[in-house]
Design an enzyme around this catalytic site. Structure first.
Site, mmCIF file in Angstrom:
data_model
loop_
_atom_site.group_PDB
_atom_site.id
_atom_site.type_symbol
_atom_site.label_atom_id
_atom_site.label_comp_id
_atom_site.label_asym_id
_atom_site.label_seq_id
_atom_site.Cartn_x
_atom_site.Cartn_y
_atom_site.Cartn_z
ATOM 1 N N LEU A 19 -6.384 5.493 2.075
ATOM 2 C CA LEU A 19 -6.050 6.942 2.823
ATOM 3 C C LEU A 19 -6.751 7.419 1.840
ATOM 4 C CD1 LEU A 19 -2.362 5.816 2.631
ATOM 5 C CD2 LEU A 19 -3.954 5.854 4.835
ATOM 6 N N GLY A 37 -6.310 1.463 1.223
ATOM 7 C CA GLY A 37 -5.769 1.602 3.219
ATOM 8 C C GLY A 37 -7.337 1.241 3.963
ATOM 9 N N ASN A 44 -5.977 -2.159 -3.936
ATOM 10 C CA ASN A 44 -6.051 -1.845 -5.163
ATOM 11 C C ASN A 44 -5.052 -0.439 -5.498
ATOM 12 O OD1 ASN A 44 -7.701 -0.181 -3.406
ATOM 13 N ND2 ASN A 44 -8.509 0.297 -5.398
ATOM 14 N N GLU A 45 -4.081 -0.850 -4.653
ATOM 15 C CA GLU A 45 -3.647 0.939 -4.955
ATOM 16 C C GLU A 45 -2.388 0.577 -6.331
ATOM 17 O OE1 GLU A 45 -3.389 -1.221 -2.758
ATOM 18 O OE2 GLU A 45 -2.734 0.323 -0.611
#
Lengths: 294, 294, 294
Positions: free
Chosen positions: A100, A145, A169-170
């Site tokens: 994203l 994303g 890996n957010e």
């Protein structure tokens, strides 16, 4: 790609209808105009296989424009009888997609966050629920994303270069992967691997990604497209109708869960991302990225 | 350990409130009084890591007193801003924990069984739902309830000694693991391994436990604490808030299921354990254990 | 096989009652009449272990008659206190079972399709929900419904011959495995392996079936029955009551799902199979099989 009588996996008339799409920020401009912009689409009518190449340098980030073009291209292929499968890959060296676009989530209005998040949802609903055979040919790193795009395909082939990594890996950025990212991940690697990987925000180098089941196979870079074509031929050997119904049976529960909670999920996202602490985290992250470049 | 605005994973005001705790047999006596009794708790304020050492010889069995102290110690750490993670290990050679104390389940009143079972539930809700990073450093055998403690942590490191075994072996004793023991187990090893292991009441020697995924890694005994500290540091490198929300997302469904059926589960336990046939099984088992000692 | 107080795993009084069975096409003729017809049943009263040998050449296909006999034989053993476990194997060389009999699904009345499908459901409910220990000794290929029989047992041992294959290959025939075939499969191999295998209609050669977890172990053909007996002894070492309740805890959700949607599932099957396009596919498939023989 849709045989008569076969419904798309996600039946939800309003969301898929023209009106809903317009209100979600996706316009129905002719496809050709988009096709040569951020994604290169080629359809081989003899095999029925399309290739989508992400070409949005420097890192194929999933901006609102990119997602809009991606959804429209997918819809065009989905409705094209000549197309039965699609290979998704990158035209940018060393990166599949960076995920994203953070600039869409920083310093914008609530309305913008909502529009952006709806486009992210739409993209996932279209890829994970596609009636076509979808193969990710992962020729570069694929965090967050970008990883979701790959996870939503039917099969994942990754270049065996250990410098390329993939993962959700957010958590490393101080944010949380949405439940439908998690559901898609659990369906592939199981609950335990997902729990650990998501909590640690792990980016798995290609060999580790293969070992955990996150990708299905590794190949040398020069063999990637050839191998994708061979796997595609194997999947296309099956009757479309039976394969599509089987795919729907496996994925519908998870797709339906987002469809049922879509507005709530948008609300959660906009509230979370608008928080001062999260905006601050994102600013620091962008500054770190800028410094890295120089 | 709880950042402002982050709720504990199990939000259930009455059950976590002082009144509910009192009625469940857990009193709120000062923590220090308990800390030097059956569990040794040390908090290193520089790293933010606590160590809980079970020291209830001969086998660290989970008696009502032990469970009460365990819950109070956990609550104290959970509410201590200086503490972000806890390593759970044993101070008794060759045993991590032998599991639920059978003497609490034999020849007692229905009220006692209910009080005991509520304490077992409370312990699991606190460990599985903890906001802290929880690492089990398993330095001995760990059957039944002892295995549950380990399964409820975020990560399991076991001494590689094949004489040490771990598993939910309830079926061997003629009893059945409760559904939430099972749910926790399935989340880690998957449905198939759990189905077979639970039906056979398997105790897996350390190497087999590692192979099936029941524990995450094996180390020589002298490296255990060092390795636990290294893994802890890796988990603490993540922002607490994102990690906690991610953990909650992964575990809430299973936690909520017990919370929703808690009284029913106590009722089932007391009815089952009061049966003459089960009481007889437990008596025979205890006599066998006594003979083994001589 | 049923201890007093232990209910069969699938409690559904009407469906298991005499009246329901009569209306479903299963009559309660004396068992001996069936036992020497399509399935050979031997009970060793000293060990409590029965062996069921499929002997319906050429390929042990699951016809309505076969299924009826199978269900009645299972019920007889289930109600026989002397029987605690059953080994299911084939008396026909190179084939375990070829699956559902296609002739029962081609050119018949809607009523016939409904009666047939109810018998398929009944078989699965009985095997997957059995209180007995069930071991599949797979001494030949086992596609589609034959695979389902094996998947429904507690343990699968397969002859290591790579010419023997096993899998839910329905998609190859243009049809879709029902949701309860899928649920049973997912419980064993997990979501990802099931998704891929079902979409491709894969028939896994024995070594691959072992690697994916579809079967638990491989043995040389001459060791098969000996090994089945040894595994059975291991499972029978557990107290029946605790093992049965544990098995029920693991399987009830999936069993209940079919029980709740049984009539709807029959309706779906009869509608689907009656379609002209599906009838045409089946006719072509049967013609291909005929040609293969000559």
């Amino acid at each position: 790609a849709v045989s008569p009588g076969v419904l798309p996996l996600c039946r939800q008339p309003p969301a898929w209808g023209r009106a809903a799409r317009r209100s979600s920020g996706l316009s129905l401009a002719p496809c050709r105009a988009f096709s040569n912009n951020k994604i290169l689409v080629e359809l081989d009518e003899s095999s029925g296989v399309a290739t989508m190449k992400f070409k949005s340098p420097p890192v194929n980030s999933l901006s609102l424009d990119f997602l809009t073009e991606f959804c429209i291209s997918l819809e065009k292929l989905e409705n094209d009888r000549a197309c039965r499968g699609v290979v998704i890959t990158s035209n940018v060296p060393n990166i599949f997609s960076s995920g994203l676009d953070i600039t869409e989530m920083y310093g914008k209005s609530t309305e913008h966050y909502a529009e952006f998040w709806r486009a992210v949802q739409e993209m996932w609903l279209r890829v994970y629920g596609s009636n076509m055979v979808t193969i990710a040919a992962i020729n570069g790193s694929s965090p967050a994303g970008g990883c979701l795009v790959a996870l939503s395909c039917d099969y994942r082939i990754m270049v065996e270069n250990p410098k390329f990594s993939i993962g959700l890996n957010e958590a490393q950025l101080g944010i949380v992967a949405p439940f439908w990212f998690k559901d898609t991940f659990v369906n592939i690697v199981g609950h335990r691997v997902a729990e650990r990987s998501l909590q640690l925000g792990s980016l798995h180098p290609a060999p580790e990604a293969h070992k955990t089941g996150l990708v299905d196979e590794l190949v040398p870079e020069e063999k990637l497209q050839e191998r994708a074509a061979a796997v595609m031929a194997q999947w296309l050997a099956l009757p479309d109708h039976a394969r599509q119904l089987t795919k729907s049976m496996m994925r519908r529960a998870v797709l339906d869960r987002l469809v049922a909670h879509r507005e709530e999920d948008i609300q959660n996202f906009t509230t979370f991302i608008s928080k001062e602490s999260i905006q601050k985290s994102l600013r620091m992250y962008m500054e770190m990225l800028k410094k890295k470049k120089h």
